[in-house]
Scaffold this motif. Structure first.
Motif, PDB file in Angstrom:
ATOM      1  N   VAL A 369      26.389  33.852 -10.522  1.00 47.90           N
ATOM      2  CA  VAL A 369      26.893  35.201 -10.276  1.00 47.90           C
ATOM      3  C   VAL A 369      26.696  35.577  -8.816  1.00 47.90           C
ATOM      4  O   VAL A 369      25.837  35.028  -8.116  1.00 47.90           O
ATOM      5  CB  VAL A 369      26.211  36.230 -11.192  1.00 47.90           C
ATOM      6  N   SER A 370      27.487  36.534  -8.357  1.00 45.91           N
ATOM      7  CA  SER A 370      27.524  36.867  -6.933  1.00 45.91           C
ATOM      8  C   SER A 370      26.441  37.862  -6.537  1.00 45.91           C
ATOM      9  O   SER A 370      25.832  38.529  -7.378  1.00 45.91           O
ATOM     10  CB  SER A 370      28.896  37.422  -6.570  1.00 45.91           C
ATOM     11  N   PHE A 371      26.244  37.976  -5.218  1.00 42.18           N
ATOM     12  CA  PHE A 371      25.284  38.928  -4.659  1.00 42.18           C
ATOM     13  C   PHE A 371      25.827  39.464  -3.337  1.00 42.18           C
ATOM     14  O   PHE A 371      26.770  38.914  -2.759  1.00 42.18           O
ATOM     15  CB  PHE A 371      23.915  38.265  -4.458  1.00 42.18           C
ATOM     16  N   ASP A 372      25.223  40.558  -2.854  1.00 35.35           N
ATOM     17  CA  ASP A 372      25.686  41.226  -1.635  1.00 35.35           C
ATOM     18  C   ASP A 372      25.290  40.450  -0.384  1.00 35.35           C
ATOM     19  O   ASP A 372      24.177  39.918  -0.275  1.00 35.35           O
ATOM     20  CB  ASP A 372      25.095  42.631  -1.543  1.00 35.35           C
ATOM     21  N   PHE A 373      26.210  40.438   0.569  1.00 36.98           N
ATOM     22  CA  PHE A 373      26.017  39.739   1.835  1.00 36.98           C
ATOM     23  C   PHE A 373      26.747  40.586   2.874  1.00 36.98           C
ATOM     24  O   PHE A 373      27.955  40.767   2.776  1.00 36.98           O
ATOM     25  CB  PHE A 373      26.639  38.344   1.722  1.00 36.98           C
ATOM     26  N   LYS A 374      26.025  41.123   3.869  1.00 33.55           N
ATOM     27  CA  LYS A 374      26.647  42.080   4.790  1.00 33.55           C
ATOM     28  C   LYS A 374      26.357  41.713   6.238  1.00 33.55           C
ATOM     29  O   LYS A 374      25.195  41.573   6.645  1.00 33.55           O
ATOM     30  CB  LYS A 374      26.143  43.501   4.515  1.00 33.55           C
ATOM     31  N   PHE A 375      27.447  41.539   7.038  1.00 27.69           N
ATOM     32  CA  PHE A 375      27.328  41.335   8.477  1.00 27.69           C
ATOM     33  C   PHE A 375      27.318  42.695   9.172  1.00 27.69           C
ATOM     34  O   PHE A 375      28.230  43.511   8.971  1.00 27.69           O
ATOM     35  CB  PHE A 375      28.508  40.507   9.003  1.00 27.69           C
ATOM     36  N   LEU A 376      26.297  42.924  10.037  1.00 28.38           N
ATOM     37  CA  LEU A 376      26.156  44.187  10.767  1.00 28.38           C
ATOM     38  C   LEU A 376      26.421  43.976  12.254  1.00 28.38           C
ATOM     39  O   LEU A 376      26.311  42.865  12.776  1.00 28.38           O
ATOM     40  CB  LEU A 376      24.748  44.750  10.553  1.00 28.38           C
ATOM     41  N   GLU A 377      26.746  45.057  12.968  1.00 32.58           N
ATOM     42  CA  GLU A 377      27.165  44.976  14.368  1.00 32.58           C
ATOM     43  C   GLU A 377      26.060  44.514  15.306  1.00 32.58           C
ATOM     44  O   GLU A 377      26.324  43.924  16.341  1.00 32.58           O
ATOM     45  CB  GLU A 377      27.704  46.335  14.822  1.00 32.58           C
ATOM     46  N   ASN A 378      24.828  44.792  14.981  1.00 31.10           N
ATOM     47  CA  ASN A 378      23.726  44.471  15.893  1.00 31.10           C
ATOM     48  C   ASN A 378      23.185  43.056  15.705  1.00 31.10           C
ATOM     49  O   ASN A 378      22.038  42.771  16.038  1.00 31.10           O
ATOM     50  CB  ASN A 378      22.594  45.487  15.716  1.00 31.10           C
ATOM     51  N   ALA A 379      24.033  42.182  15.159  1.00 28.33           N
ATOM     52  CA  ALA A 379      23.681  40.783  14.903  1.00 28.33           C
ATOM     53  C   ALA A 379      22.686  40.636  13.766  1.00 28.33           C
ATOM     54  O   ALA A 379      22.058  39.577  13.621  1.00 28.33           O
ATOM     55  CB  ALA A 379      23.166  40.084  16.152  1.00 28.33           C
ATOM     56  N   ASP A 380      22.536  41.676  12.967  1.00 31.53           N
ATOM     57  CA  ASP A 380      21.754  41.571  11.747  1.00 31.53           C
ATOM     58  C   ASP A 380      22.682  41.201  10.593  1.00 31.53           C
ATOM     59  O   ASP A 380      23.889  41.481  10.618  1.00 31.53           O
ATOM     60  CB  ASP A 380      21.062  42.895  11.407  1.00 31.53           C
ATOM     61  N   VAL A 381      22.103  40.576   9.580  1.00 26.35           N
ATOM     62  CA  VAL A 381      22.840  40.303   8.360  1.00 26.35           C
ATOM     63  C   VAL A 381      21.900  40.570   7.191  1.00 26.35           C
ATOM     64  O   VAL A 381      20.712  40.246   7.254  1.00 26.35           O
ATOM     65  CB  VAL A 381      23.390  38.855   8.330  1.00 26.35           C
ATOM     66  N   ASN A 382      22.434  41.202   6.162  1.00 22.11           N
ATOM     67  CA  ASN A 382      21.646  41.561   4.990  1.00 22.11           C
ATOM     68  C   ASN A 382      22.043  40.658   3.830  1.00 22.11           C
ATOM     69  O   ASN A 382      23.204  40.644   3.423  1.00 22.11           O
ATOM     70  CB  ASN A 382      21.875  43.034   4.640  1.00 22.11           C
ATOM     71  N   ILE A 383      21.064  39.894   3.300  1.00 23.67           N
ATOM     72  CA  ILE A 383      21.309  38.974   2.194  1.00 23.67           C
ATOM     73  C   ILE A 383      20.279  39.253   1.106  1.00 23.67           C
ATOM     74  O   ILE A 383      19.082  39.220   1.375  1.00 23.67           O
ATOM     75  CB  ILE A 383      21.188  37.502   2.640  1.00 23.67           C
ATOM     76  N   HIS A 384      20.728  39.544  -0.094  1.00 22.11           N
ATOM     77  CA  HIS A 384      19.807  39.875  -1.187  1.00 22.11           C
ATOM     78  C   HIS A 384      18.884  41.038  -0.797  1.00 22.11           C
ATOM     79  O   HIS A 384      17.731  41.099  -1.218  1.00 22.11           O
ATOM     80  CB  HIS A 384      18.931  38.675  -1.556  1.00 22.11           C
ATOM     81  N   GLY A 385      19.393  41.924   0.064  1.00 26.05           N
ATOM     82  CA  GLY A 385      18.575  43.041   0.503  1.00 26.05           C
ATOM     83  C   GLY A 385      17.552  42.694   1.564  1.00 26.05           C
ATOM     84  O   GLY A 385      16.749  43.545   1.963  1.00 26.05           O
ATOM     85  N   LYS A 386      17.564  41.463   2.074  1.00 20.38           N
ATOM     86  CA  LYS A 386      16.625  41.031   3.107  1.00 20.38           C
ATOM     87  C   LYS A 386      17.343  40.889   4.445  1.00 20.38           C
ATOM     88  O   LYS A 386      18.521  40.544   4.490  1.00 20.38           O
ATOM     89  CB  LYS A 386      15.970  39.705   2.722  1.00 20.38           C
ATOM     90  N   ALA A 387      16.617  41.130   5.537  1.00 19.60           N
ATOM     91  CA  ALA A 387      17.201  41.124   6.875  1.00 19.60           C
ATOM     92  C   ALA A 387      17.105  39.740   7.512  1.00 19.60           C
ATOM     93  O   ALA A 387      16.048  39.098   7.504  1.00 19.60           O
ATOM     94  CB  ALA A 387      16.492  42.142   7.760  1.00 19.60           C
ATOM     95  N   PHE A 388      18.223  39.286   8.061  1.00 14.66           N
ATOM     96  CA  PHE A 388      18.312  38.040   8.821  1.00 14.66           C
ATOM     97  C   PHE A 388      19.088  38.332  10.104  1.00 14.66           C
ATOM     98  O   PHE A 388      19.627  39.437  10.296  1.00 14.66           O
ATOM     99  CB  PHE A 388      19.034  36.948   8.019  1.00 14.66           C
ATOM    100  N   ARG A 389      19.158  37.357  10.981  1.00 10.93           N
ATOM    101  CA  ARG A 389      19.962  37.455  12.197  1.00 10.93           C
ATOM    102  C   ARG A 389      21.152  36.507  12.076  1.00 10.93           C
ATOM    103  O   ARG A 389      21.102  35.533  11.326  1.00 10.93           O
ATOM    104  CB  ARG A 389      19.124  37.080  13.428  1.00 10.93           C
ATOM    105  N   TRP A 390      22.221  36.805  12.824  1.00  9.47           N
ATOM    106  CA  TRP A 390      23.362  35.888  12.829  1.00  9.47           C
ATOM    107  C   TRP A 390      23.919  35.763  14.238  1.00  9.47           C
ATOM    108  O   TRP A 390      23.800  36.664  15.062  1.00  9.47           O
ATOM    109  CB  TRP A 390      24.449  36.334  11.856  1.00  9.47           C
ATOM    110  N   LYS A 391      24.508  34.595  14.495  1.00  9.77           N
ATOM    111  CA  LYS A 391      25.199  34.389  15.765  1.00  9.77           C
ATOM    112  C   LYS A 391      26.335  33.401  15.537  1.00  9.77           C
ATOM    113  O   LYS A 391      26.235  32.473  14.723  1.00  9.77           O
ATOM    114  CB  LYS A 391      24.253  33.877  16.841  1.00  9.77           C
ATOM    115  N   LYS A 392      27.418  33.612  16.244  1.00 12.69           N
ATOM    116  CA  LYS A 392      28.572  32.736  16.159  1.00 12.69           C
ATOM    117  C   LYS A 392      28.373  31.604  17.170  1.00 12.69           C
ATOM    118  O   LYS A 392      28.104  31.839  18.341  1.00 12.69           O
ATOM    119  CB  LYS A 392      29.839  33.538  16.465  1.00 12.69           C
ATOM    120  N   THR A 393      28.536  30.348  16.726  1.00 14.86           N
ATOM    121  CA  THR A 393      28.245  29.221  17.601  1.00 14.86           C
ATOM    122  C   THR A 393      29.482  28.426  17.997  1.00 14.86           C
ATOM    123  O   THR A 393      29.417  27.635  18.931  1.00 14.86           O
ATOM    124  CB  THR A 393      27.228  28.273  16.938  1.00 14.86           C
TER     125      THR A 393
END
Length: 444
Positions: A369-393
Motif C-alpha cells: 500500500v502507498s504512503f505520502d512522499f512530499k518534495f519541498l522547496e527548501n530541499a527538504d523531503v517528507n517521507i512517512h512523516g520524517k524529514a530528509f534532504r534531496w538534491k538533483k544530480t
C-alpha cells in the motif's frame, strides 16, 4: 513536461478480457509473455490460457500478438496447431506454456513447453521457421523431465553469452532454475544432463516458488542479470533480480546474497524485489505481477510481464513498463505501463508537491500500500512523516539522504501516462542503500 503518446480509446479492461472475440483481447488474457522485436513489429508469444469467465473455447498452440509501438497490440493467432504429438504423449497437456522465440543466423527458433499444473512431468520442445509468423516446423524434444528428475522442464529462456554461445535458462520450483548450453545449429543441448542450477528456494511449493527465469546481459555493466518470479502466481507473485559476471552464476542480489542459496532464512529476503502487487490511494494498482521477459531496443530497456486486476484476480493482462538503471547498475521499474513516452530532462520545480509512493519490502506479502512522499522547496523531503534532504544530480536523477545517517535513496524521475486518471504525470523509481526498491507517482 512533454506529453507521452496518449493511448487510444479502448473497450473497458473487463470488456476486453471477457470478450469471446480474440481480436478484441489486445493485452488481455496474455500470460507468461515473452517479447521480441523483428523488423517494424514487436511480438509477444504467451501461454495458452484465458480468463475463467470467458465463454469461448479457443485453440491452443501458443498465443501470438504484435505491435508497432508497444501500446496497441493486435492478435496474430497461434504459432502451432495445438500441442505437438511428442509433447502431448509425454504430458497430456491441453495447451502450451511460456513460449519464447529467438533468431539465430537468420533462422527463428520457437521454444515451447508442455506440462500440467503441480507436476514436473514436463517437456520443452523447439520448432523452426524462416519467418517469425511461421509456418513452424516442429523439431521435437529439447529437454523433458519426470517425477524422477529434480528440474522441471518448463519456462525456457534463450540467451547468447558474450562469446556467442547459446544457453537455455529454464525451470520452476521443482529443483529451481537451470542453465544449459545448446548447439546453435540444432537449438538443443550439447550434453544430456540438466545443466547448472543457478537459483532455488527451500520451499518447493507454489507458495515458495522460484520460476519464470529470464536473463539478459548488459554490456555497460558487463553483467548477466537473472530475473525470476517468487511465490504464487495467483496472489503474491513478485519479480526478483540477481546479477553475475558469469552466465552460470553465482547470481547475487544488492546485499550479496546468492539466489542459489536455499539454506538462507528467510528465503524471501534474497533477490532485489523490483515489482510486486501494489495499490495507490486512487485505486491504481495490480496484483501478482510476474513471469517477465526483457526487451532491449536501441539502448532502452522494457519489462514485459503479466498481472492480475486487484478486484478481479481471475482477469490478467500483459504490461510493458520502462526499465532504467541505477548508478551502480541495478534495474528498477516504472510504476506506470508504457505509453510511448521517452526520457527527458526533469526540472527541479516539477518535483515539488505531493507524491504517492510504494515500497517493495522483501518481507511484505501480497499488496503493497502507498504512503505520502512530499518534495519541498527548501530541499527538504517528507517521507512517512520524517524529514530528509534531496538534491538533483543529473537530468533524471534525485538523491534522497539524511545528513546524520548513512541512509540514502537514488530515484529516477520519468514522464508517464497515468492510466487510472487518464492524464500525463511524473513518476519516480529507484532503490535505497539497503537494496529496497521504491516507486511513486505525482498527485494531481
Amino acid at each position: 513536461m512533454k506529453g507521452p503518446f496518449k493511448p487510444p480509446h479502448y473497450l473497458s479492461e473487463i470488456e476486453r478480457a471477457l470478450s469471446d472475440d480474440v481480436s478484441e483481447w489486445s493485452i488481455y488474457n496474455a500470460h507468461d509473455p515473452s517479447i521480441i522485436k523483428d523488423g517494424k513489429y514487436y511480438y509477444v508469444f504467451s501461454t495458452d490460457t484465458k480468463t475463467s469467465s470467458t465463454n469461448s473455447k479457443i485453440a491452443s498452440g501458443a498465443q501470438v500478438r504484435r505491435s508497432t509501438n508497444l501500446v496497441d497490440w493486435e492478435w496474430v493467432g497461434h504459432a502451432l496447431d495445438g500441442v505437438p504429438q511428442e509433447a502431448y504423449e509425454w504430458t497430456k497437456a491441453e495447451g502450451l506454456w511460456a513460449p519464447e522465440v529467438v533468431k539465430w543466423d537468420g533462422q527463428y527458433y520457437l521454444y515451447y513447453c508442455a506440462s500440467q499444473f503441480g507436476t514436473n512431468q514436463s517437456f520443452i520442445g523447439v520448432a523452426t521457421s524462416s519467418s517469425i509468423e511461421g509456418p513452424w516446423v516442429d523439431r521435437g524434444k529439447v529437454f523433458k523431465t519426470s517425477k524422477e528428475n529434480k528440474p522441471n522442464a518448463i519456462d525456457p529462456n534463450l540467451i547468447l553469452d558474450k562469446k556467442g554461445t547459446p544457453f537455455m535458462i529454464y525451470g520452476s520450483f521443482f529443483g529451481g532454475i537451470y542453465a544449459i548450453e545448446l548447439d546453435k545449429k540444432t537449438g538443443k543441448p550439447i550434453e544430456s544432463n540438466e545443466g547448472v542450477c543457478i537459483a532455488k528456494r527451500e520451499n518447493e511449493t507454489k507458495e515458495g516458488a522460484v520460476e519464470g527465469p529470464y536473463m539478459v546481459y548488459h554490456p555497460e555493466y558487463d553483467m548477466y542479470y537473472l530475473f525470476v518470479s517468487y511465490d504464487s502466481l495467483f496472489s503474491n507473485y513478485n519479480v526478483r533480480v540477481g546479477r553475475s559476471k558469469h552466465i552460470t552464476g553465482p547470481f547475487l542480489d544488492y546485499n550479496g546474497r546468492d539466489l542459489n542459496d536455499d539454506e538462507y532464512r528467510p528465503s524471501d529476503d534474497i533477490g532485489n524485489k523490483i515489482l510486486a502487487g501494489y495499490s495507490f490511494r486512487d485505486g491504481d494498482g495490480w496484483m501478482a505481477p510476474g513471469h517477465n521477459s526483457i526487451l532491449e531496443d536501441e539502448g532502452h530497456y522494457y519489462i514485459c510481464h503479466h498481472a492480475r486486476m486487484l478486484d478481479r484476480k481471475d482477469l490478467f493482462c500483459m504490461h510493458i513498463r520502462k526499465v532504467v538503471w541505477t548508478s551502480d547498475g541495478w534495474p528498477v521499474v516504472s510504476p506506470e505501463r508504457y505509453a510511448g513516452e521517452g526520457l527527458e530532462v526533469i526540472e527541479e520545480n516539477e518535483l515539488l508537491g505531493n507524491w504517492d509512493a510504494i515500497e517493495f519490502g522483501r518481507e511484505i506479502e501480497g499488496i503493497n500500500v502507498s504512503f505520502d512522499f512530499k518534495f519541498l522547496e527548501n530541499a527538504d523531503v517528507n517521507i512517512h512523516g520524517k524529514a530528509f534532504r534531496w538534491k538533483k544530480t543529473d537530468d533524471i536523477t534525485v538523491q534522497i539522504y539524511q545528513e546524520d545517517t548513512n541512509f540514502s535513496i537514488e530515484l529516477k524521475v520519468l514522464p508517464a501516462w497515468d492510466w487510472k486518471s487518464n492524464q500525463k504525470t511524473l513518476v519516480f523509481t529507484g532503490m535505497d542503500n539497503t537494496g529496497t526498491c521504491i516507486f511513486g507517482k505525482k498527485l494531481p
